[in-house]
Each structure stands twice: as C-alpha cells, then as structure tokens.
Design a protein around this motif. Structure first.
Motif, PDB file in Angstrom:
ATOM      1  N   ARG A 252       0.825  -1.213   0.000  1.00  0.00           N
ATOM      2  CA  ARG A 252       0.000   0.000   0.000  1.00  0.00           C
ATOM      3  C   ARG A 252       0.858   1.261   0.000  1.00  0.00           C
ATOM      4  O   ARG A 252       0.564   2.216  -0.741  1.00  0.00           O
ATOM      5  N   ALA A 253       1.901   1.270   0.795  1.00  0.00           N
ATOM      6  CA  ALA A 253       2.766   2.463   0.843  1.00  0.00           C
ATOM      7  C   ALA A 253       3.431   2.717  -0.508  1.00  0.00           C
ATOM      8  O   ALA A 253       3.770   3.860  -0.834  1.00  0.00           O
ATOM      9  N   ALA A 254       3.620   1.661  -1.280  1.00  0.00           N
ATOM     10  CA  ALA A 254       4.269   1.799  -2.583  1.00  0.00           C
ATOM     11  C   ALA A 254       3.272   1.870  -3.726  1.00  0.00           C
ATOM     12  O   ALA A 254       3.674   1.831  -4.894  1.00  0.00           O
ATOM     13  N   TRP A 255       1.980   1.970  -3.424  1.00  0.00           N
ATOM     14  CA  TRP A 255       0.984   1.894  -4.477  1.00  0.00           C
ATOM     15  C   TRP A 255       1.151   2.946  -5.571  1.00  0.00           C
ATOM     16  O   TRP A 255       0.916   2.648  -6.762  1.00  0.00           O
ATOM     17  N   PRO A 256       1.550   4.184  -5.275  1.00  0.00           N
ATOM     18  CA  PRO A 256       1.773   5.126  -6.381  1.00  0.00           C
ATOM     19  C   PRO A 256       2.747   4.588  -7.424  1.00  0.00           C
ATOM     20  O   PRO A 256       2.562   4.815  -8.623  1.00  0.00           O
ATOM     21  N   HIS A 257       3.769   3.861  -6.977  1.00  0.00           N
ATOM     22  CA  HIS A 257       4.772   3.349  -7.909  1.00  0.00           C
ATOM     23  C   HIS A 257       4.351   2.019  -8.521  1.00  0.00           C
ATOM     24  O   HIS A 257       4.580   1.771  -9.711  1.00  0.00           O
ATOM     25  N   LEU A 258       3.718   1.160  -7.719  1.00  0.00           N
ATOM     26  CA  LEU A 258       3.269  -0.127  -8.252  1.00  0.00           C
ATOM     27  C   LEU A 258       2.147   0.066  -9.270  1.00  0.00           C
ATOM     28  O   LEU A 258       2.072  -0.656 -10.273  1.00  0.00           O
ATOM     29  N   SER A 259       1.264   1.029  -9.025  1.00  0.00           N
ATOM     30  CA  SER A 259       0.195   1.290  -9.998  1.00  0.00           C
ATOM     31  C   SER A 259       0.778   1.837 -11.295  1.00  0.00           C
ATOM     32  O   SER A 259       0.274   1.547 -12.388  1.00  0.00           O
TER      33      SER A 259
END
Length: 585
Positions: A252-259
């Motif tokens: 979740r914390a990395a969601w901007p990058h994973l998305s």
C-alpha cells in the motif's frame, strides 16, 4: 495330427492377440500424447505461457477472471510435501529449485526441489514435474534462488513441452533486483536470468521480483519509484506475460509506484505474497483491490488473513477507498469501458454570507471545481471554488461536503488563478492525510510554456513543480491557452507540451478544445496518447463558444482514435448529440 493343428492355431491366435494389444497400446499412447488433457480447452489456454485465470476458467475451477479466486500451495518440495500438495485443492503449486550439492565438492548439476540453504532433497525437478504433470492439472510456479539451477531446469521443461506434456501455465520466478531494506546484494543476476529464459524457455510467464527484508516493530522502507523503473527497464521490451511478486505488507505504501508499473503494459500483473511473520492489514489489501481490475492482482497469503480479506472483498455493499492519483477505472469506468460514459458535472453553490453549500447533481462522474483565491480581511489568502453568480465557497469546505456525499465521483480542480495553485494543493494534501480524500483527483490549469507561453497563465514548470513538492498524488490536467489555438493544435504546440510533461510519473490527461481540434491536422490525439500508457485526452466544448455542429468533426475524430482513453467534458445537449452520432456509426 488334429491336436497339432489345433495347437498351431492357438499359437497363431496368441501371437495375433499380442500384436493387436501392442498396436492398440501404441495407438492409445500416441493419442494421449497428442490430445489435450481432459477439460483443458481451447488450445490457447493449455500452454505454458497462458493466462492462469483463463486456464482455470477453462477447467471450471474459477467462475470469473479474478486473481483472488486462485489458491496456492507453498514449498511443495519434498516427496511428502509434493504428495500433500497434489492431494490438496490448491490450483497452483509453488516449489523451489536448487542444484544438488550447490557450491560443494558434491555438486552434481542436477536440479532438485529444495529451498536454500538446503542443497539436498529426496525429490529432483524431473521427478517433481513428472508427478505433477501425470496426476494433476495444477498450475506450476518454479522459484529459483540460484542462477546455476535455471539453465538445466529450463532445458528439462523444454523437452517435456516438446513432447506435449506441459499443457498448463508455468511461471518462472526469481528475485533479480535488490529491494526494500536489503543491505547486501543476494539477488539472481537479472541480465543472465532473463537471457536464459528468452533462449531456452520463452513460453513461460515471467515472475521477476525484488529481494526484500521486513522486520516488525522496526522502521521499514518500501518499493521506490527507482526500483520499479529499473524493473520496467529490464522487462518492458520482453514479449512474455509478466507478474511481479510484491511483499504484501509493503504494497500500500508503494501503491503510487506499483500502480505506475501495472499501467505500463496489459501483460503485467502483481502477485502479493506474505512473509510468515508479516503483520498484514486487511484494509491495505482492500485498498489495493479497490484500485485495480480484479484480474491484475493475485493473492498468495496465509490464513486467517486470506479468509478475512476474501469475505470483505466479496461484499458488494462495502465502502471503497480510491487512490487520489489513480485512474478513473474502475470507479467511474469499467475496464475496457467507453470514456464517453464518464460525465463531468459542475455543482451549484448556494447560500448567503453566513451559510454556503455545494449543491451536487444527482448524476455521478467527475465534479469540476474552478479554484481561485480569496483574500479575507484577516489572515492569509484562501483557495475558494468560484461559480458565476454564486457566493464563493472555500475549497476545503467543498471537498469535505463532497466526502460526505455518497456515490461514485472524482474531483477535477481547474486552477483559474496562478496564485491559487500551491494553496489548493496544500488543502488536498491535508485532507488526504486525514482520510477525507479517497477519490481520483485531477489538478489542471491553463499553462504557459515554450511555443504557448502566454502571460497571465500558470507557468507549466510551476504546475509540475508544485504538484511534485506539495501533493504528487494526482492526475495532471494541463490545457493550452486559447490565445495560441487560432490555427488548431500545431506540431510545435504538441511537441512543447509533451516535452513539458515528459518527466512525470503521474498520469496526465491533456485537455483539448473541440473546435481547434477539428481544425488540426490528423494525429493530434494519437500523438498525445502515445506519450505514455497512462496518458488520456479530455475533449471539452462550451456551448457559449459555438454549436455542436461546428465541433462535431473534432469530437468524432478524437473518438475514432481511442474509445477508452478519450474523455469528453461537454454540456448535456452536446453529449446527447454525440451519443446519437456514435449510435448511427
């Protein structure tokens, strides 16, 4: 004499019977080799590179293309564990491949089923594959911790595939990049691993990941933009279907990058996995599920978290939470759905000096708020929402009223005054941190840059800098000044806008005016969409400027390029006319 003749007859009959049995046996053997496994059809899904969801659908094991429905069995390595896995209801078997006696005097080069540090096993990869292929229809995921094991394992898979025995999805997994919190390099060599797969067994689905370390109760970092960009650089040009294993506790914390990574290709998916001691939050899992299509994420998790998550995820009435910098899919637009289905709404502002409220339309869609700056008698300037003939309402109050409004909607802020940009972004950042902003947010302005530098508008570089520094979790929506569009969207105008936005990791929706678009040479929309897999175009028209007939050409031209990634900000009458034209075409 008669007995002798009788004996000869029986002997001949016996020989003929044996020959017939042998022939029938050979025919059956070749038939079994050539025909698909029972239940696996059509041919496209009965192969190593097939989509796991399509394969399981063909077997009737799942009812729809949803990664949450897929079940897994971990570390099916030893003969005992393999036997238990084959008897289980798991749909995909995960096992670890090593080399027998790795890095010792007893190293044999034989691939075995063992997780490091184990270098011996009662099960070789050949035995494992033969058992799994002969007695099940389960998918296969092979995890490699050593590069030495990759080549001979892929050679074995190649031989079995050429013999028609591998008629199911096969995933080849290895951690090929250093990831969060890992102090030393222990990953498999990325270049050599990917080269071996391309050379020896390109049919498989790739599962390239990052090494990770997570220690509960200690500060832990997560996947960074640099990490995902490096991974994209390695696999972006490869042809295989690719699923990226991601440690779920960090997702979740990395969601901007994973998305961002997910959006780079339709071939991509994520496989969220859980460490045995990872304190995984069900809310975090729900957040990720809400912000992507169901076929894009697999969940390889432990109980009881998995069951708790499934129960809540399947609840159609639960409240969803969306990433502010995310796509309008799936909130306002179905995956692969028509962009024309998304409507822009302008709310009314009603009230007097003591009480002002935002009157929202009944229809769902994107709520357009035009933001200016108000300087009260006391205190600093405050970003406000302006509407013709209505009192001003603070942006914060507007967004809080929207947060309490049920239904499916997103927010499109158009910053009308350059000085309002950073204060407006600060309001967004504050409300998001308090949990009051869980919808897609677009931030746009008429911008000044290069060949479209016009005084009085927001500097293009300032728009991007303010977003990056104050609140980066938005879709950027830049618009060309009307003053430069007399001859339509020229090649130079497009080139300069693409140059301005070239370094963004955020989604961009280029705002086009329908009239000038109709005067432009063909290719404007296609060139803008080609800038990024996440780029979209929004075509707008105001009835005060001209009639629908005068902009019909531009609207239909944009629609002809792409139906999913082109949106339309139109008055209701124009929308109805466009829908009628679309229905006739």
């Amino acid at each position: 004499m008669a007995c002798k003749k009788c004996s000869n007859k029986w002997a001949i009959a016996s020989i003929v019977s044996v020959i017939l049995v042998c022939v029938i046996g050979l025919v059956l053997c070749f038939t079994l080799l050539e025909k698909p496994q029972p239940g696996c059809e059509p041919e496209a899904v009965c192969r190593p590179g097939a989509d796991v969801l399509d394969y399981l659908l063909s077997l009737g094991q799942i009812s729809r293309r949803d990664g949450l429905l897929v079940t897994w069995y971990h570390a099916a390595n030893s003969q005992e564990e393999m036997g238990a896995a084959l008897k289980s209801n798991a749909m995909v078997l995960e096992a670890d491949v090593n080399i027998e006696g790795l890095n010792t005097a007893n190293e044999t080069g034989v691939p075995i089923m063992a997780h490091p540090p184990a270098i011996y096993s009662d099960n070789t990869l050949q035995q494992w594959l033969e058992a799994v292929l002969a007695s099940s229809q389960k998918g296969i995921k092979l995890d490699f911790k050593s590069l030495k094991a990759v080549g001979p394992s892929l050679d074995l898979l190649r031989r079995l595939t050429e013999n028609g025995k591998v008629r199911r999805p096969v995933w080849i997994n290895a951690d090929i990049l250093r990831g969060p919190n890992v102090p030393i390099s222990v990953e498999v060599n990325a270049t050599k691993f990917l080269a071996l797969v391309q050379e020896k067994y390109p049919e498989a689905t790739l599962s390239p990941g990052w090494t990770t370390l997570y220690v509960p109760l200690f500060p832990n970092s997560t996947y960074t933009q640099a990490m995902v960009r490096k991974m994209q650089g390695l696999v972006g040009a490869l042809p295989q279907r690719t699923t990226f294993p991601v440690r779920a506790v960090m997702a979740r914390a990395a969601w901007p990058h994973l998305s961002w990574l997910l959006a780079q290709s339709d071939r991509y998916s994520l496989t969220l996995w859980q460490g045995a001691s990872d304190p995984l939050s069900v809310d975090d899992l729900l957040y990720i599920r809400d912000n992507c299509a169901t076929h894009q994420i697999y969940y390889d998790l432990f109980e009881p978290v998995l069951s708790q998550f499934k129960q809540l995820a399947m609840n159609a009435t639960r409240t969803r939470s969306y990433y502010t910098g995310g796509s309008l899919i799936p909130l306002l637009q179905l995956p692969g759905g028509d962009g024309l289905s998304v409507e822009w709404q302008v709310p009314d502002i009603r009230g007097n000096r003591t009480a002002v409220t935002l009157q929202l339309p009944e229809k769902e869609g994107m709520i357009l708020l035009k933001v200016g700056l108000q300087k009260p008698a006391a205190g600093g300037a405050v970003p406000v929402v302006n509407a013709p003939g209505s009192p001003a309402l603070t942006l914060e109050s507007s967004l809080l009223q929207l947060a309490a409004h049920p239904g499916r909607w997103g927010v499109h802020l158009h910053v009308a005054e350059p000085a309002a940009l950073r204060p407006a972004l600060a309001v967004l950042a504050r409300l998001a941190s308090l949990g009051h902003l869980s919808r897609p947010v677009w931030v746009g302005a008429t911008v000044s840059y290069g060949s479209f530098a016009v005084p009085g508008h927001v500097a293009g570089t300032e728009l991007l800098a303010a977003v990056a520094e104050v609140f980066p979790h938005v879709t950027v929506a830049p618009r060309w000044p009307e003053e430069v569009l007399g001859s339509g969207y020229s090649e130079q105008l497009l080139t300069d806008m693409l140059e301005l936005c070239s370094g963004l990791w955020q989604p961009v929706s280029f705002q086009l005016q329908a009239g000038p678009l109709g005067q432009s040479t063909p290719g404007v929309v296609a060139k803008l969409l080609a800038a990024s897999p996440r780029a979209t175009v929004t075509v707008e028209h105001s009835p005060a400027e001209s009639s629908y007939t005068s902009v019909r050409t531009g609207l239909l031209a944009a629609r002809a390029v792409d139906r999913v990634r082109v949106y339309y900000r139109l008055p209701q009458s124009d929308r109805e006319d466009l829908l009628a034209d679309v229905g006739r075409s």
